[in-house]
Design a protein around this motif. Structure first.
Motif, PDB file in Angstrom:
ATOM      1  N   ILE A  42       0.854  -1.241   0.171  1.00 52.38           N
ATOM      2  CA  ILE A  42       0.016   0.247   0.046  1.00 52.38           C
ATOM      3  C   ILE A  42       1.068   1.149   0.119  1.00 52.38           C
ATOM      4  CG2 ILE A  42      -1.713   1.405   1.259  1.00 52.38           C
ATOM      5  CD1 ILE A  42      -2.644  -1.354   2.511  1.00 52.38           C
ATOM      6  N   LYS A  52      -1.638  -4.802   2.730  1.00 53.91           N
ATOM      7  CA  LYS A  52      -2.865  -5.110   2.434  1.00 53.91           C
ATOM      8  C   LYS A  52      -3.173  -6.618   1.874  1.00 53.91           C
ATOM      9  CE  LYS A  52      -7.580  -4.124   0.876  1.00 53.91           C
ATOM     10  NZ  LYS A  52      -8.463  -2.763   0.665  1.00 53.91           N
ATOM     11  N   SER A  55      -9.096  -8.361   2.971  1.00 61.25           N
ATOM     12  CA  SER A  55      -9.516  -7.113   3.615  1.00 61.25           C
ATOM     13  C   SER A  55      -8.744  -6.579   5.072  1.00 61.25           C
ATOM     14  CB  SER A  55     -10.952  -7.101   4.445  1.00 61.25           C
ATOM     15  OG  SER A  55     -10.748  -8.549   5.408  1.00 61.25           O
ATOM     16  N   GLN A  57      -5.380  -4.961   6.619  1.00 56.32           N
ATOM     17  CA  GLN A  57      -4.219  -4.185   6.400  1.00 56.32           C
ATOM     18  C   GLN A  57      -3.244  -4.033   7.725  1.00 56.32           C
ATOM     19  OE1 GLN A  57      -6.718  -0.439   5.009  1.00 56.32           O
ATOM     20  NE2 GLN A  57      -4.655  -0.269   4.521  1.00 56.32           N
TER      21      GLN A  57
END
Length: 160
Positions: A42, A52, A55, A57
């Motif tokens: 990211i 990531k 879903s 992070q």
């Protein structure tokens, strides 16, 4: 009609000006060699790496990182290929089933038999693809100098 043509050309013009970024998948290991995280990049800054995975992070501190490997693991290649081969084999087994023929197998038997053969073939192909993977390992060891070199390389890779 002329408005539609103008919109189409403006979309194409805008798309040409956008900066293309490549999706980079990383596996991060701690200082003792245990995998602590994985996922698509990211962001990267002077002290953190943002990943990531689905879903989830995660922000990983430079101080925690022992080394980083690019691309997905060998097992991932083999698993995906085996699953694809099993599905294709099962479809072929079901579609060619004929209990009254020389070999005489039902749709279920065909799916099971051809699926197993497809899974083995897929895993073999996934194993062969490892030779072309070109995964790289970057030793960081919590060192800021090594981190800056890695960061520069990642930033160049994302833009090309």
């Amino acid at each position: 009609m002329s408005l539609a043509i103008a919109l189409i050309f403006s979309i194409a013009t805008n798309a040409q000006n956008e900066e293309k970024k490549h999706d980079i998948y990383l596996r991060v290991y701690n200082l003792i060699g245990k995998k602590i995280n994985k996922g698509s990049l990211i962001f990267i800054n002077d002290s953190l790496l943002g990943l990531k995975d689905g879903s989830k992070q995660a922000n990983i501190s430079l101080r925690e990182i022992g080394f980083i490997k690019t691309k997905r693991s060998v097992g991932n290649n083999m698993l995906i290929s085996a699953a694809s081969g099993a599905a294709l084999g099962a479809i072929i087994g079901v579609s060619t089933a004929d209990p009254d023929s020389f070999l005489g197998y039902s749709a279920g038997e065909g799916a099971l038999g051809f699926g197993a053969i497809g899974a083995l073939g897929g895993a073999a192909i996934g194993g062969i693809s490892i030779a072309f993977k070109n995964s790289e390992t970057y030793i960081i060891e919590g060192d800021l100098v090594k981190w800056k070199i890695f960061k520069e390389m990642i930033e160049k890779t994302r833009l090309h």
